[in-house]
Every structure is written in C-alpha cells, then in structure tokens.
Design a protein around this motif. Structure first.
Motif, short mmCIF file in Angstrom:
data_model
loop_
_atom_site.label_atom_id
_atom_site.label_comp_id
_atom_site.label_asym_id
_atom_site.label_seq_id
_atom_site.Cartn_x
_atom_site.Cartn_y
_atom_site.Cartn_z
N ASP A 144 63.01 66.35 36.18
CA ASP A 144 62.50 67.23 37.24
C ASP A 144 61.60 68.33 36.70
N GLN A 145 61.81 68.74 35.46
CA GLN A 145 61.05 69.79 34.79
C GLN A 145 61.00 71.09 35.61
N PRO A 146 62.16 71.64 36.00
CA PRO A 146 62.15 72.93 36.70
C PRO A 146 61.71 74.07 35.79
N PHE A 147 61.82 73.87 34.48
CA PHE A 147 61.37 74.85 33.50
C PHE A 147 61.14 74.14 32.19
N GLY A 148 60.45 74.83 31.29
CA GLY A 148 60.17 74.27 29.97
C GLY A 148 60.31 75.34 28.91
N VAL A 149 60.17 74.94 27.68
CA VAL A 149 60.24 75.88 26.56
C VAL A 149 59.12 76.92 26.71
N GLY A 150 59.48 78.18 26.59
CA GLY A 150 58.51 79.27 26.73
C GLY A 150 58.51 79.91 28.11
N ASP A 151 59.19 79.30 29.10
CA ASP A 151 59.23 79.86 30.45
C ASP A 151 60.28 80.97 30.54
N LEU A 152 59.97 81.97 31.35
CA LEU A 152 60.93 83.03 31.66
C LEU A 152 61.67 82.62 32.93
N VAL A 153 62.99 82.43 32.84
CA VAL A 153 63.76 81.91 33.97
C VAL A 153 64.94 82.83 34.28
N LYS A 154 65.42 82.68 35.53
CA LYS A 154 66.60 83.40 35.97
C LYS A 154 67.49 82.40 36.72
N ALA A 155 68.70 82.20 36.22
CA ALA A 155 69.67 81.31 36.85
C ALA A 155 70.95 82.09 37.09
N GLY A 156 71.21 82.44 38.33
CA GLY A 156 72.36 83.28 38.64
C GLY A 156 72.18 84.66 38.02
N GLU A 157 73.15 85.07 37.21
CA GLU A 157 73.09 86.37 36.55
C GLU A 157 72.41 86.30 35.19
N VAL A 158 71.99 85.11 34.80
CA VAL A 158 71.41 84.90 33.47
C VAL A 158 69.90 84.85 33.56
N ASN A 159 69.20 85.54 32.66
CA ASN A 159 67.75 85.44 32.62
C ASN A 159 67.27 85.65 31.19
N GLY A 160 66.17 84.98 30.87
CA GLY A 160 65.60 85.06 29.54
C GLY A 160 64.51 84.02 29.35
N THR A 161 63.92 84.01 28.17
CA THR A 161 62.86 83.06 27.84
C THR A 161 63.46 81.85 27.15
N VAL A 162 63.12 80.67 27.66
CA VAL A 162 63.66 79.43 27.12
C VAL A 162 63.09 79.17 25.72
N GLU A 163 63.98 78.99 24.74
CA GLU A 163 63.54 78.69 23.37
C GLU A 163 63.83 77.26 22.97
N LYS A 164 64.89 76.66 23.55
CA LYS A 164 65.22 75.28 23.21
C LYS A 164 66.06 74.66 24.31
N ILE A 165 65.80 73.39 24.60
CA ILE A 165 66.61 72.63 25.54
C ILE A 165 67.28 71.50 24.76
N GLY A 166 68.60 71.54 24.65
CA GLY A 166 69.31 70.56 23.86
C GLY A 166 70.11 69.59 24.70
N PHE A 167 70.96 68.78 24.03
CA PHE A 167 71.79 67.81 24.73
C PHE A 167 72.74 68.49 25.71
N ARG A 168 73.40 69.52 25.20
CA ARG A 168 74.47 70.15 25.98
C ARG A 168 74.07 71.47 26.60
#
Length: 266
Positions: free
Chosen positions: A110-134
């Motif tokens: 779906d690619q809702p976000f990618g590495v380098g994007d600034l995201v907010k999910a619930g109470e969590v927010n930050g810049t994505v640095e890595k997307i792993g298995f888990r």
C-alpha cells in the motif's frame, strides 16, 4: 569426521550465498543511483533492505534444512509434514510476530509511508529510518530512536505529514478595549496585506474580528505556509509575527495584557 566435513561445506556454501545476496542487491542499488530517479531512490531506501533481509532468512532456513538432512540424516520432508499440531501451536505462540510480518508486506504494497517520511500514528510520531520484518524504526523530534511494531503502524489512523501540501498557522490576538474599531480595520487590512505578500504564504489568509469579550477584542488569524520543511515553516512564522507586531504598532493598537501564545497546528 565426514559429518564435520559436510557441515563445513554447507556452512561455506551458505556464507557464499549470503555474500551473493549482498552483492546482487548492491549492484541493483548502484544501477538505480545511476538512473537518478526519485522512485528508484525510494526503492533503494525502503524495499531493498527488506528484500535483503528476506532473502538472507530464506538462505539460512534452506541451509539448516540441508544440514539436518545431509549431516544428521533427518528426513526433512517427513519433519515438515509431521509438524501438524506442534506447528499450529508454534503459530499461535508467534501470533504477534506473524501479524507484524503480514503488516510489513501491507506497508510495502500500500505504501502509506516510506523511508524519510515524517509520520504520526496514534501518539507516536517521527521520521521513518527503516522498515523491517517486524517493526518500523522512527527518529523522533527529541532525536531518540523509536521502534514501533508494524501492526501498530497500520492499525491506527496514520498521518503522513510529509505529504502535506502546506502547514497551517492559527492563533488568536486579543486587543485592549481602548483599541478603536477604525484601528482594528486598519490593523486587519495591513496584516492581511503583509501575510499575503510573503512568497511562501498561500492566498487563503484569514484574519477576523471574532469576538468581543470582557478581557478585550479577539481577532483570529489563520494562514498556510507553502512548505513541507519544519525549519522553513518556523522561519516564515517568526518573520510574520514580527510583521504583525509592526502593523499593530503602526496603527496604535494595544494588546490586552500579555499577547496570547500562539500554538500552531503543524
């Protein structure tokens, strides 16, 4: 002695296959860099690390299966077929890990976000640095390194802040009751002109005499900064705050007590 020899050969072949995976994906990454495409750069940072980890896990699993079959004489086919209820129990025990793995594939599809994007999910927010298995690794505004399960990233409403076309600034100014209606008209007109004249402010600027209260005359201000850079957004806001104060001073306006602290909605 023969078992040790076979084990060494299998370990060596497995190690070579792991290095070949690294080499193959490095070649793909270098080719994408030469093409200099934004889409391919996103692929390098997001999909290739995931693909490398996945291929390495498969190579290691195959290597272990070969060790069991060739070195220890285990009937691997029968072993896999005999997992049965035991495998089901393991699956239930690893339920959350499986959910996070499925969530990682959902993120890639779906690619809702990618590495380098600034995201907010619930109470969590930050810049994505890595997307792993888990999990997904985020760098927060406090520069801490936050690990979030992939399931949590897609189960909650997710706001990809990097995809915003602009940043909103909104606050309220309260003027002393001694500020006349003529002064308010001039202040509002001058402030709107100053905001619309800024090259990074969109034209949907609003400044209204919103309320008359015992504490003073409230004027609401709202404008949008045409940038996705937080630093640039702060620079524009500071510049316009100075300009608004200058306009108020030019027309003899007086703030009611201390100016209200504006909390922008980024």
């Amino acid at each position: 002695m023969l078992r040790i020899f076979l084990l060494g050969i299998i370990a060596t072949v497995t190690w070579v296959m792991l290095r070949l995976v690294d080499f193959a994906l490095l070649v793909v990454q270098r080719r994408n860099e030469l093409r200099d495409s934004p889409g391919l750069r996103r692929l390098d940072h997001q999909f290739l690390p995931f693909a490398k980890d996945l291929l390495k896990v498969l190579v290691i699993i195959i290597g272990l299966m070969v060790v069991l079959g060739e070195v220890f004489g285990v009937n691997v086919t029968a072993l896999i077929g005999g997992l049965g209820i035991g495998g089901l129990a393991v699956a239930f025990a690893a339920k959350e890990s499986l959910e996070n793995l499925i969530a990682s594939f959902t993120i890639f599809l779906d690619q809702p976000f990618g590495v380098g994007d600034l995201v907010k999910a619930g109470e969590v927010n930050g810049t994505v640095e890595k997307i792993g298995f888990r999990s997904t690794r985020l760098r927060t505004a406090e520069k801490s390194y936050l690990t979030v399960p992939n399931k949590s990233m897609i189960d909650k409403p997710l706001d990809n802040l990097s995809l915003r076309t602009s940043r909103r600034v909104g606050f309220t100014l309260t003027f002393d009751q001694k500020t006349t209606s003529a002064q308010l008209h001039d202040i509002i007109a001058g402030s709107i002109k100053a905001m619309q004249g800024h090259p990074l402010v969109t034209q949907d600027v609003q400044m209204k005499f919103n309320a008359l209260t015992p504490s003073g005359k409230e004027v609401t201000v709202q404008y949008f900064v045409d940038t996705t850079s937080y630093d640039e957004y702060l620079d524009v806001k500071e510049d316009l705050n100075y300009r608004l104060v200058e306009v108020v001073e030019e027309h003899g306006g007086v703030f009611a007590g201390a100016p209200a602290v504006a909390v922008p909605q980024a």
